[in-house]
Design an enzyme around this catalytic site. Structure first.
Site, PDB file in Angstrom:
ATOM      1  N   CYS A 115       0.721  -1.258  -0.289  1.00  0.00           N
ATOM      2  CA  CYS A 115      -0.094  -0.065   0.004  1.00  0.00           C
ATOM      3  C   CYS A 115       0.780   1.293   0.094  1.00  0.00           C
ATOM      4  O   CYS A 115       0.345   2.288  -0.060  1.00  0.00           O
ATOM      5  CB  CYS A 115      -0.956  -0.151   1.200  1.00  0.00           C
ATOM      6  SG  CYS A 115      -1.814  -1.464   1.243  1.00  0.00           S
ATOM      7  N   HIS A 240      -3.361   6.799   3.086  1.00  0.00           N
ATOM      8  CA  HIS A 240      -3.832   5.606   2.532  1.00  0.00           C
ATOM      9  C   HIS A 240      -5.157   5.188   3.069  1.00  0.00           C
ATOM     10  O   HIS A 240      -5.426   5.242   4.364  1.00  0.00           O
ATOM     11  CB  HIS A 240      -2.757   4.436   2.917  1.00  0.00           C
ATOM     12  CG  HIS A 240      -3.132   3.288   2.246  1.00  0.00           C
ATOM     13  ND1 HIS A 240      -3.973   2.930   1.146  1.00  0.00           N
ATOM     14  CD2 HIS A 240      -3.284   1.999   3.120  1.00  0.00           C
ATOM     15  CE1 HIS A 240      -4.119   1.515   1.235  1.00  0.00           C
ATOM     16  NE2 HIS A 240      -3.668   0.930   2.354  1.00  0.00           N
ATOM     17  N   ASN A 270     -10.211  -0.436   0.141  1.00  0.00           N
ATOM     18  CA  ASN A 270      -9.048  -0.428   0.277  1.00  0.00           C
ATOM     19  C   ASN A 270      -8.145  -0.800  -1.022  1.00  0.00           C
ATOM     20  O   ASN A 270      -8.316  -1.955  -1.431  1.00  0.00           O
ATOM     21  CB  ASN A 270      -8.294  -1.136   1.396  1.00  0.00           C
ATOM     22  CG  ASN A 270      -6.751  -1.058   1.376  1.00  0.00           C
ATOM     23  OD1 ASN A 270      -6.132  -0.883   0.494  1.00  0.00           O
ATOM     24  ND2 ASN A 270      -6.316  -1.682   2.731  1.00  0.00           N
TER      25      ASN A 270
END
Ligand code: UT7
Length: 313
Positions: A115, A240, A270
């Protein structure tokens, strides 16, 4: 050599057509819309059918490239941050170069910091541009996480979505600071490698949650300290997008400044390396992020890795 910062010239994003709603997931595992909304803030996510990690990456990159107004032969490097590329070989970046019909004299490669990938891509692009005769880099975060999500595990399958975001970047004398961290750990976030039987995300959710709150705050505080600024000097903080509650916990530490945190996880879930460039593209295309504004981007992910960037738009 004079230290040079990085400037984002243009952005783009690309999402699959199919939406995977909370109600659809409730038919696959023991969960429900209310639990997912209240524990994660996620209402929807996208899932590839005809698309793939490479096609999403190329879609986002083409949009950023078209908006940038630059020439193809001015691009030094194509970087794709991803952990879910179509193939082990060739790299997603080389296939993006082909799809965009970029000249052969170009560097292309993928990077894998989960990520944190898009921000790692910015760091790498900046380093390369400092020694390149060409002016621009194409940095893409693209994920087809549905390839590695275990749709029998309700603790993970509700979180992740597919998508891509991209940016054309150039060196600039505008302010730019970046900090990067790594702490090797296989237990908290893991997916088996090539040749192993099951390639699925395995996650210690609560541990990752606590880690995320801590390092997002560290990323924000340390980069602000280095920039000799406070959060009130910043227009947007783009974390994030892993779980809305993680960002809400971080927000609490900055009383009165909660509005600075951009949150769009409701629509995408996500999307790992794609989450920050998708958010940037939303902010730019809706006219909220404009020249001269100051932003922080802060990410965390498997590795464990975490990273923060301060930049002026
Ligand atoms: O970019 C990748 C990084 N990953 C992350 O950032 C993930 C960070 N962690 C999280 O987002 C959260 O930990 C989760 C969303 C994964 C889980 O939320 P939580 O609030 O930490 O729940 P929990 O794991 O502590 O579980 C609480 C309860 C349990 O039931 P019992 O034992 O209390 O009866 C779980 O079995 O919720 C249950 N549960 C669910 N119930 C309905 C777990 N997942 C679900 C679900 N639907 N999908």
């Amino acid at each position: 050599m004079e230290e040079m910062g990085l400037h984002i010239v243009a952005t783009g994003r690309c999402l699959p057509k199919k939406q995977l709603t909370n109600d659809m997931l409730s038919e696959m595992v023991e969960t429900n819309d209310e639990w997912i909304r209240t524990r994660t803030g996620i209402h929807n996510r996208y899932q590839c059918e005809e698309e793939s990690c490479v096609s999403l990456a190329a879609g986002a990159a083409a949009q950023a490239y078209e908006r940038s107004g630059i020439a193809k032969d001015e691009i030094a490097v194509v970087i794709v941050a991803s952990t879910t590329s179509d193939d082990m070989l060739p790299s997603a970046a080389s296939m993006v170069a082909q799809r965009l019909e970029l000249p052969e004299e170009i560097l292309s490669f993928d990077i894998s910091t989960a990520c944190t990938g898009f921000l790692t891509g910015l760091a790498v692009a900046r380093g390369l541009l400092l020694t390149s005769t060409k002016k621009y880099a194409l940095v893409i975060g693209s994920e087809q996480l549905s390839r590695i999500v275990d749709y029998t595990d309700r603790g993970t399958c509700i979180l992740f979505g597919d998508g891509a975001g991209a940016a054309v970047v150039e060196l600039s004398d505008k302010p730019y600071l970046q900090k990067s961290w790594t702490r090797g750990n296989r237990e908290m976030l893991y997916c088996a490698g090539v040749g192993q039987e099951t390639q699925r995300i395995v996650m210690q959710g609560t541990e990752v949650f606590k880690f995320a709150v801590k390092v997002l705050q560290q990323g924000i505080d340390e980069i602000l300290q280095e920039a000799q600024l406070t959060l009130s000097d910043i227009d947007f903080v783009i974390c994030h997008q892993a779980n809305e509650r993680i960002i809400r916990h971080v927000q609490k530490k900055y009383k009165g400044l909660e509005d600075k945190f951009y949150i769009n996880i409701a629509d995408y879930g996500n999307t790992s390396a794609a989450s920050i460039p998708i958010a940037l593209d939303e902010l730019v295309s809706s006219g909220r992020l404009r020249e001269g504004m100051r932003i922080l981007c802060v990410a965390f992910g498997a590795g464990l890795t975490w990273n923060s960037v301060y930049m002026e738009w």
